[in-house]
Design an enzyme around this catalytic site. Structure first.
Site, PDB file in Angstrom:
ATOM      1  N   GLU A 196      45.297  46.815  36.052  1.00  0.00           N
ATOM      2  CA  GLU A 196      44.696  48.036  35.923  1.00  0.00           C
ATOM      3  C   GLU A 196      45.238  48.993  36.750  1.00  0.00           C
ATOM      4  O   GLU A 196      45.303  50.033  36.501  1.00  0.00           O
ATOM      5  CB  GLU A 196      43.355  48.132  36.655  1.00  0.00           C
ATOM      6  CG  GLU A 196      42.339  47.019  35.028  1.00  0.00           C
ATOM      7  CD  GLU A 196      41.217  47.158  35.885  1.00  0.00           C
ATOM      8  OE1 GLU A 196      39.931  47.322  35.107  1.00  0.00           O
ATOM      9  OE2 GLU A 196      40.877  46.045  36.946  1.00  0.00           O
ATOM     10  N   GLU A 210      39.223  38.801  33.138  1.00  0.00           N
ATOM     11  CA  GLU A 210      38.126  38.702  33.948  1.00  0.00           C
ATOM     12  C   GLU A 210      36.942  38.327  33.105  1.00  0.00           C
ATOM     13  O   GLU A 210      36.277  38.025  33.749  1.00  0.00           O
ATOM     14  CB  GLU A 210      37.654  40.398  34.364  1.00  0.00           C
ATOM     15  CG  GLU A 210      38.345  41.473  35.464  1.00  0.00           C
ATOM     16  CD  GLU A 210      39.864  41.626  35.159  1.00  0.00           C
ATOM     17  OE1 GLU A 210      39.948  42.603  35.566  1.00  0.00           O
ATOM     18  OE2 GLU A 210      40.700  41.282  33.939  1.00  0.00           O
TER      19      GLU A 210
END
Length: 255
Positions: A110, A130
């Site tokens: 990210e 995730e």
């Protein structure tokens, strides 16, 4: 500096190199790192001598994501208003290049997606894993990935949590330059130096307009007109015209 896990240096004119420096933890991000990165980016934006930033990691790894042990101890890696790593929610106004070696996973991926350009080793590995631990990529990964790779590819990567290679990322357009292992930072600095030769105010305005590309057409064109009027009124615009006419390199003032 060492206690925060972040190093900064100015290797060439106009360029700031930011290094995540916790190699023993694969540059996992804790609260101290996030706060230091946020402060560094504030200084970067405020410094008129700097035009471009490069973000990289020490020890052959870009970033493995959140420091889970620190998180369990109550040390969150987010800065209010700035997001994970002091970057993902509020990137700098100036261009930022990710130089990726090794892993860029979860929050590390990210961070990459929050950068404007990506230079990566051919052996680098990315991923948003995730969902495999019951979470979502909640630091901008799910918002940015569909704009950086084909939407169907983004959906598969996000829903499976599978890792993907720098070679594939280059083919999809996420990685701008694919380089030999060990040379991502040097190649990113070369690219940064090429960008830093240009007018700093024009670079920042160009970044703002690129971010506005998905706005409704009327709003995007109105914003472009406002940016154009403002940039034409700068001393740098006049200096650029003079330098072109005199066949010399411009001397930017940032005004």
């Amino acid at each position: 500096m060492e206690s925060t896990g972040v190093r900064t240096e100015k290797p060439t004119d106009g360029v700031l190199l930011i290094t995540l420096d916790r190699p023993a933890k694969r540059n996992a991000v804790d609260g101290a790192m996030s706060r230091h990165i946020a402060a560094t980016l504030d200084e970067f934006d405020a410094d008129p001598s700097l035009s471009v930033g490069v973000l990289t990691g020490a020890g052959g790894t870009f970033c493995s994501g959140m420091d889970l042990r620190a998180f369990l101890d109550g040390d969150a890696p987010e800065v209010p208003g700035r997001g994970f790593g002091g970057l993902t929610q509020a990137p700098p106004a100036k261009p930022l290049i990710a130089a990726v070696e090794g892993f860029a996973l979860a929050g590390g991926c990210e961070l990459v997606l929050a950068c404007d350009l990506v230079v990566a080793s051919a052996e680098a590995v990315f991923g948003l894993p995730e969902v495999g631990i019951g979470l979502i990529a909640g630091s901008g990964g799910l918002l940015r990935l569909p704009h950086r790779v084909p939407r169907s590819v983004a959906a598969e990567l996000a829903l499976t949590g599978d890792r993907f290679s720098a070679v594939d990322a280059h083919g999809w357009g996420l990685v701008n330059r694919l380089v030999d292992p060990g040379s991502a930072a040097s190649a990113a600095l070369e690219l940064a130096a090429r960008i830093a030769r240009n007018a700093p105010l024009a670079l920042a305005a160009t970044k703002r307009m690129l971010a506005a590309a998905d706005l409704p057409a009327d709003e995007a064109w109105a914003r472009q007109e406002a940016e154009l009027v403002a940039i034409k009124a700068t001393e740098d615009a006049r200096e650029g015209a003079r330098a072109f006419g005199e066949k010399r390199a411009p001397r930017w003032s940032g005004r």
